[in-house]
Design an enzyme around this catalytic site. Structure first.
Site, PDB file in Angstrom:
ATOM      1  N   ASP A 172      -1.892   0.171  -7.627  1.00 39.55           N
ATOM      2  CA  ASP A 172      -2.506   0.735  -6.419  1.00 39.55           C
ATOM      3  C   ASP A 172      -3.936   1.196  -6.715  1.00 39.55           C
ATOM      4  O   ASP A 172      -4.675   1.586  -5.801  1.00 39.55           O
ATOM      5  CB  ASP A 172      -1.650   1.853  -5.813  1.00 39.55           C
ATOM      6  CG  ASP A 172      -1.429   3.027  -6.754  1.00 39.55           C
ATOM      7  OD1 ASP A 172      -1.835   2.944  -7.933  1.00 39.55           O
ATOM      8  OD2 ASP A 172      -0.838   4.032  -6.312  1.00 39.55           O
ATOM      9  N   ASP A 174       2.903  -2.015  -7.674  1.00 37.81           N
ATOM     10  CA  ASP A 174       3.036  -0.569  -7.435  1.00 37.81           C
ATOM     11  C   ASP A 174       3.586  -0.278  -6.049  1.00 37.81           C
ATOM     12  O   ASP A 174       3.138  -0.861  -5.054  1.00 37.81           O
ATOM     13  CB  ASP A 174       1.653   0.093  -7.517  1.00 37.81           C
ATOM     14  CG  ASP A 174       1.407   0.779  -8.842  1.00 37.81           C
ATOM     15  OD1 ASP A 174       2.385   1.089  -9.555  1.00 37.81           O
ATOM     16  OD2 ASP A 174       0.228   1.006  -9.170  1.00 37.81           O
ATOM     17  N   LYS A 180       6.707  -0.646  -9.723  1.00 38.21           N
ATOM     18  CA  LYS A 180       6.406   0.562 -10.486  1.00 38.21           C
ATOM     19  C   LYS A 180       6.307   1.732  -9.525  1.00 38.21           C
ATOM     20  O   LYS A 180       5.808   1.573  -8.404  1.00 38.21           O
ATOM     21  CB  LYS A 180       5.094   0.417 -11.257  1.00 38.21           C
ATOM     22  CG  LYS A 180       4.693   1.692 -12.019  1.00 38.21           C
ATOM     23  CD  LYS A 180       3.611   1.445 -13.038  1.00 38.21           C
ATOM     24  CE  LYS A 180       2.207   1.424 -12.503  1.00 38.21           C
ATOM     25  NZ  LYS A 180       1.779   2.671 -11.827  1.00 38.21           N
ATOM     26  N   GLU A 202       5.626   6.253  -9.534  1.00 39.83           N
ATOM     27  CA  GLU A 202       5.151   7.394 -10.314  1.00 39.83           C
ATOM     28  C   GLU A 202       6.146   8.549 -10.234  1.00 39.83           C
ATOM     29  O   GLU A 202       6.693   8.828  -9.165  1.00 39.83           O
ATOM     30  CB  GLU A 202       3.772   7.848  -9.796  1.00 39.83           C
ATOM     31  CG  GLU A 202       2.710   6.777  -9.953  1.00 39.83           C
ATOM     32  CD  GLU A 202       1.323   7.241  -9.536  1.00 39.83           C
ATOM     33  OE1 GLU A 202       1.142   8.438  -9.210  1.00 39.83           O
ATOM     34  OE2 GLU A 202       0.410   6.387  -9.548  1.00 39.83           O
ATOM     35  N   GLU A 260       0.395   7.811 -19.051  1.00 40.32           N
ATOM     36  CA  GLU A 260      -1.058   7.865 -18.828  1.00 40.32           C
ATOM     37  C   GLU A 260      -1.635   9.211 -19.230  1.00 40.32           C
ATOM     38  O   GLU A 260      -1.124  10.274 -18.842  1.00 40.32           O
ATOM     39  CB  GLU A 260      -1.361   7.575 -17.343  1.00 40.32           C
ATOM     40  CG  GLU A 260      -2.859   7.603 -17.045  1.00 40.32           C
ATOM     41  CD  GLU A 260      -3.240   6.964 -15.716  1.00 40.32           C
ATOM     42  OE1 GLU A 260      -2.371   6.355 -15.058  1.00 40.32           O
ATOM     43  OE2 GLU A 260      -4.423   7.079 -15.346  1.00 40.32           O
TER      44      GLU A 260
HETATM   45  O1  KIV Z   1      -2.617   1.488 -10.450  1.00 34.93           O
HETATM   46  C1  KIV Z   1      -2.829   1.195 -11.639  1.00 34.93           C
HETATM   47  O2  KIV Z   1      -3.712   0.395 -11.963  1.00 34.93           O
HETATM   48  C2  KIV Z   1      -2.001   1.826 -12.648  1.00 34.93           C
HETATM   49  C3  KIV Z   1      -2.387   1.617 -14.073  1.00 34.93           C
HETATM   50  C4  KIV Z   1      -3.593   2.411 -14.380  1.00 34.93           C
HETATM   51  C5  KIV Z   1      -1.269   1.908 -14.998  1.00 34.93           C
HETATM   52  O3  KIV Z   1      -1.079   2.492 -12.341  1.00 34.93           O
END
Ligand code: KIV
Length: 280
Positions: free
Chosen positions: A50, A89, A119, A121, A187
């Site tokens: 994202d 994401d 993915k 968070e 991160e």
């Molecule tokens: O959105 C993204 O690019 C990420 C990476 C920095 C891991 O989550």
């Protein structure tokens, strides 16, 4: 298009999981077909992050990214990948409310983009959702430490897990692993904490601003290519300076147009003699 590297066999989430403690897992972000084609032969995992909102759409943070944007960029990246595992994401507001909401939107991402996994968070508080998704055929990569969607509650993009806060991040890692995530992005945490997590959990850790001891590394592709001249986070290594090259090229084009050096004879088309009426 592999630009000099032979295609590899496609990777799956279980194959990434099996790389725990093995050869480092190479990951980059991609948001477009041409970049996906470039990174595919060199990366094990490609994330449609994202971060696209900040990198390509000029947003101040990732909070303004929605599911439609992820679907559009996911489709574009899918067209460019042959072998790397593709993860997309889940954007802010599309999964936090309930496991059911997360399932609905993750299924949309998988159906519409053809990605292999999603993915999301969060650690301890997302474990129930991760378990819900993984039991329903949706492989999940977790993301802990500095989670950019929480920038407002963190008060900025600060290093997480320093001092006594390390315990909470370690607990996040343990919980997402137990819930069934096949890998976890860590991160912007201290090196020592990322090492500890990597040795404690039995899923691959993918570091960004974390540690060389992680099972893999990820960077935002535009950061490592130097597409931004102004700002470079400490954890980014620049492998190219494309913004400077692009600016020089654009300035040279503008100068050529103004001085009528472009187009030159080789850029225009000939015609049969006397086929164009005389001017006037
Ligand atoms: O959105 C993204 O690019 C990420 C990476 C920095 C891991 O989550």
């Amino acid at each position: 298009m592999t630009y000099g590297k032979a295609p590899k066999p496609p990777l799956s989430p279980p194959a990434v999981l099996a790389r725990k403690g093995g050869e480092p897992i190479v990951c980059l972000t991609a948001y477009t077909t041409p970049i996906a084609q470039l990174v595919d032969a060199h990366c094990d995992l490609v994330l449609v992050g994202d971060s696209v909102g900040m990198v390509l759409h000029g947003l101040p943070n990732t909070l303004g990214v929605d599911l439609d944007m992820m679907v559009m960029h996911g489709k574009a990246v899918r067209r460019g990948l042959k072998s790397a595992l593709m993860v997309v994401d889940l954007p802010f507001g599309t999964y936090e409310e309930s496991p059911q909401q997360a399932f609905r939107n993750a299924a949309t991402l998988m159906r519409e983009t053809g990605c292999d996994a999603v993915k999301l968070e969060g650690g301890v508080h997302m474990a129930e959702t991760i378990a819900f998704l993984t039991r329903r055929a949706i492989p999940v990569m977790a993301h802990i430490g500095l989670t950019p969607q929480s920038v407002n509650t963190f008060g900025g993009y600060k290093v997480q897990g320093r001092g006594a806060d390390a315990h909470a991040v370690l607990r996040d890692a343990q919980d997402v692993a137990e819930a069934g995530a096949f890998a976890v992005v860590i991160e912007k945490v201290p090196d020592i904490l990322a090492r500890r997590i990597t040795s404690d959990v039995d899923i691959p850790t993918i570091g960004i601003g974390a540690s060389a001891a992680c099972d893999g590394q990820i960077l935002v592709v535009d950061d490592m290519l130097g597409m931004f001249a102004d700002f470079k986070p400490k954890f980014v290594k620049r492998y190219a300076h494309l913004a400077g090259d692009a600016e020089r090229a654009i300035a040279a084009y503008a100068e050529d147009v103004r001085s009528r050096r472009f187009p030159a004879a080789e850029h225009v088309f000939g015609d049969l003699p006397a086929s164009v009426p005389d001017a006037g």
